[in-house]
Design an enzyme around this catalytic site. Structure first.
Site: not given
Length: 317
Positions: A273, A243, A113
């Site tokens: 995500n 993020h 990530c």
């Protein structure tokens, strides 16, 4: 020419949209449960015939077009991804081939990530050192391919997509940062197990509470230090792009950083995500919608797998 800047950005998402109502037909969940816990309403899902490098190539082509450049102007291609299926050719080489970059150095980075902000720092360093003049930096992931679609705690999170930035050499800015400020990066290896993509076939899993506590308690101080390295206070920021892991992480983290005047990216609500793609995807959308202006200082801050983190202040292209 010992500075670097982002000349342009671009993003791409697959056409298929998976809603919370759709997920309720797959696992024991519902729209209220998902939105109250992670803030996500929809996510884009790539089909079996849409590999990671195709997502990346679409985003890269848009960034090049926005910069007014040809593929032949690029001498370095960096792709941040943790969902590449094959070891070789790597994603960067495949993207270069798809968009017609003739002879660039091509490298993949797997920092999950936090991959894009690591890759952006790597490109910045290469340009400042004279190893590159124009680099293409891409974050791309197909998280749907590693999702456990029987686990309601993780499958509701994931989405697919890509975002890209063109990084080029520029003169140093007078009295402040150039286009890309100094990176602050690191990790907590002893907690690396908290976010995993492991096994054969590979499956995404995480210890959600551990990640939440770490992100909301440890990362605000680190993010503020990234601002300090750029010579800015958090209240000077025009935007914060974290993020896009979970709205319940993004909102308290942004508040604790102290960027009281900043637009806070909340693309997780519509995209889920997307791992390494999440920061460039959200950043590109802010630029496209005109929510930030050319020259505005923006904090990009990635965190996640390996419990790695990397952040830098950049100027909006």
């Amino acid at each position: 020419m010992n500075g670097s800047r982002i000349a342009a950005v671009g993003h791409y998402q697959p056409a298929k949209v998976l809603t919370n109502e759709d997920l309720a037909g797959l696992v024991d969940t519902n729209d209220e449960w998902i939105r109250s816990r992670v803030g996500i309403r929809t996510r884009h899902i790539a089909g079996p015939d849409e590999p990671v490098d195709e997502l990346a190539a679409h985003a890269a082509a848009k960034a090049l077009a926005a910069a007014g450049l040809a593929a032949s102007d690029i001498d370095l291609v960096l792709v941040a991804t943790s969902t590449a299926v094959d070891r070789s050719p790597n994603m960067a080489a495949r993207v270069a081939n798809r968009i017609g970059v003739p002879s660039a150095a091509t490298m993949d980075l797997n920092v999950v990530c936090a991959g894009f902000t690591h890759a952006l720092a790597t490109a910045d360093h290469a340009v400042r050192a004279g190893g590159s003049v124009r680099a293409l930096v891409i974050g791309a992931d197909k998280m749907s391919a590693v999702a456990d679609w029987t686990d309601r705690t993780t499958c509701v999170l994931v989405g697919d997509g890509a975002g890209a930035a063109v990084v080029e050499a520029c003169p140093p800015a007078e009295g402040g940062i150039a286009g890309i400020g100094p990176v602050l990066w690191g990790s907590v290896p002893e907690m690396g197990h908290a976010v995993r993509i492991e096994g054969t076939p590979s499956v995404f899993a995480q210890e959600g509470q551990s990640v939440y506590r770490w992100a909301t308690t440890q990362l605000p101080r680190i993010a503020r230090q990234a601002c300090e390295r750029a010579g800015l206070a958090p209240e000077d920021l025009a935007a914060v792009v974290l993020h896009q892991a979970n709205l319940r992480i993004i909102e308290p983290l942004a508040a604790k950083i102290g960027a009281v005047n900043a637009v806070v990216a909340r693309d997780v609500v519509e995209s889920g995500n997307t791992s390494a793609a999440s920061i460039p995807l959200a950043f590109s959308k802010l630029v496209e919608r005109g929510e930030i202006a050319t020259g505005d200082p923006v904090l990009l801050f990635g965190f996640g797998g390996n419990l790695s983190y990397a952040g830098q202040v950049v100027r909006c292209p």
